[in-house]
Write an enzyme that holds these catalytic residues in place. Structure first.
Site, mmCIF file in Angstrom:
data_model
loop_
_atom_site.group_PDB
_atom_site.id
_atom_site.type_symbol
_atom_site.label_atom_id
_atom_site.label_comp_id
_atom_site.label_asym_id
_atom_site.label_seq_id
_atom_site.Cartn_x
_atom_site.Cartn_y
_atom_site.Cartn_z
ATOM 1 N N SER A 66 0.806 -1.219 0.000
ATOM 2 C CA SER A 66 0.000 0.000 0.000
ATOM 3 C C SER A 66 0.842 1.274 0.000
ATOM 4 O O SER A 66 0.367 2.331 -0.422
ATOM 5 C CB SER A 66 -0.932 0.010 1.215
ATOM 6 O OG SER A 66 -0.192 -0.148 2.415
ATOM 7 N N GLY A 103 -2.043 -4.432 1.338
ATOM 8 C CA GLY A 103 -2.097 -5.684 2.072
ATOM 9 C C GLY A 103 -1.104 -6.727 1.615
ATOM 10 O O GLY A 103 -1.054 -7.826 2.187
ATOM 11 N N ASN A 131 4.227 -5.475 5.813
ATOM 12 C CA ASN A 131 3.050 -6.206 6.294
ATOM 13 C C ASN A 131 3.444 -7.515 6.982
ATOM 14 O O ASN A 131 2.772 -7.956 7.918
ATOM 15 C CB ASN A 131 2.089 -6.486 5.139
ATOM 16 C CG ASN A 131 1.359 -5.228 4.701
ATOM 17 O OD1 ASN A 131 0.971 -4.406 5.523
ATOM 18 N ND2 ASN A 131 1.183 -5.059 3.404
ATOM 19 N N ASP A 214 -4.121 6.824 10.307
ATOM 20 C CA ASP A 214 -3.720 5.483 10.755
ATOM 21 C C ASP A 214 -2.284 5.440 11.248
ATOM 22 O O ASP A 214 -1.839 4.458 11.836
ATOM 23 C CB ASP A 214 -3.933 4.447 9.649
ATOM 24 C CG ASP A 214 -3.117 4.719 8.378
ATOM 25 O OD1 ASP A 214 -2.140 5.488 8.441
ATOM 26 O OD2 ASP A 214 -3.464 4.150 7.330
ATOM 27 N N HIS A 217 0.418 5.217 6.795
ATOM 28 C CA HIS A 217 0.520 5.586 5.379
ATOM 29 C C HIS A 217 0.770 7.083 5.213
ATOM 30 O O HIS A 217 0.047 7.898 5.802
ATOM 31 C CB HIS A 217 -0.754 5.190 4.639
ATOM 32 C CG HIS A 217 -1.010 3.715 4.656
ATOM 33 N ND1 HIS A 217 -1.836 3.117 5.589
ATOM 34 C CD2 HIS A 217 -0.525 2.726 3.869
ATOM 35 C CE1 HIS A 217 -1.867 1.816 5.369
ATOM 36 N NE2 HIS A 217 -1.073 1.550 4.339
#
Length: 238
Positions: A66, A103, A131, A214, A217
């Protein structure tokens, strides 16, 4: 979005309608005819170069998660898009493909890599592993997958320049795991003899003003800094 496969309408025979109902029925039909969406004509924006000319340009392939995809912002504002804009401004014979997928882990990246190796990339930027770290995946597995992706690109295209983007993670999984994760990227780069960007999110990670709510990002401003981090590494090979 779910679209019903069939609709059932019940329409009474015209002879059973009185004049008032008939007028209402005709008005309804007229309204539906006017409000029905018209078939849109396909439009295209002419490019200053043809598709054939574009394909003749050397390919820069960003392969990641991402972060590469530009989660939460427009794709052109993510760092691969900023690289493309810079290249266009310099009239360099390169084009950029953003193969980021939100993801993505190193395992799933390895499984889909073949899809993007139908064409030889002049430069391949590998940005994966974050991730894995956030999920506490075995770092032996992560390292093996990173090396496998690098080897797959090299075996198919020996002349491709491979750049590995280093990553760091918060200490959620413990200090030992976090430290090993950070060391993994220099180790892979050394063992596979590829160029290393020490830390992709240098100057961005941990800064609330440069990240989305979040905290993971980057914002558009954050991606501008990421671009400035990676551009010197890319520029050496252009």
């Amino acid at each position: 979005m779910h679209i019903p496969t069939s609709y059932t309408f019940s329409i009474y025979p015209m002879k059973s309608m009185n004049l008032k109902n008939l007028l209402l029925f005709l008005l309804l039909i007229g309204f539906l005819s006017c409000s029905a969406p018209k078939e849109e004509k396909s439009t295209s924006i002419e490019s200053p170069i043809t598709q054939e000319e574009a394909e003749q340009k050397k390919l820069i392939l960003f392969f990641g998660n991402s972060l590469t995809a530009g989660y939460g912002i427009e794709e052109e504002d993510a760092f691969p898009g900023l690289v493309a804009t810079k290249i266009d401004s310099l009239n360099l014979e390169y084009r950029v493909v953003n193969a980021g997928l939100s993801g993505e882990t190193t395992a799933s990246g390895l499984s889909r890599l073949d899809w993007f190796l139908e064409e030889e990339p002049a430069i391949f930027i590998l940005e994966l592993g974050a991730n894995d770290g956030l999920r506490g995946i075995s770092l032996d597995e992560t390292k093996k997958n990173l090396k496998a992706m690098i080897q797959k690109v090299r075996e198919r295209f020996p002349d491709t320049v491979i750049i590995l983007a280093g990553m760091q993670i918060p200490p959620n999984m413990g200090q030992a795991y976090t430290a090993t994760f950070e060391k993994m990227y220099p180790e892979v780069a050394k063992e596979e003899k590829v160029h290393l960007i020490p830390f992709l999110l240098e100057g961005v990670a941990g800064d609330a003003e440069l990240n989305l709510p979040d905290g993971i990002h980057p914002t558009e401003a954050g991606h501008q800094i990421v671009f400035k981090t990676i551009w010197p590494h890319l520029e050496n090979y252009l």
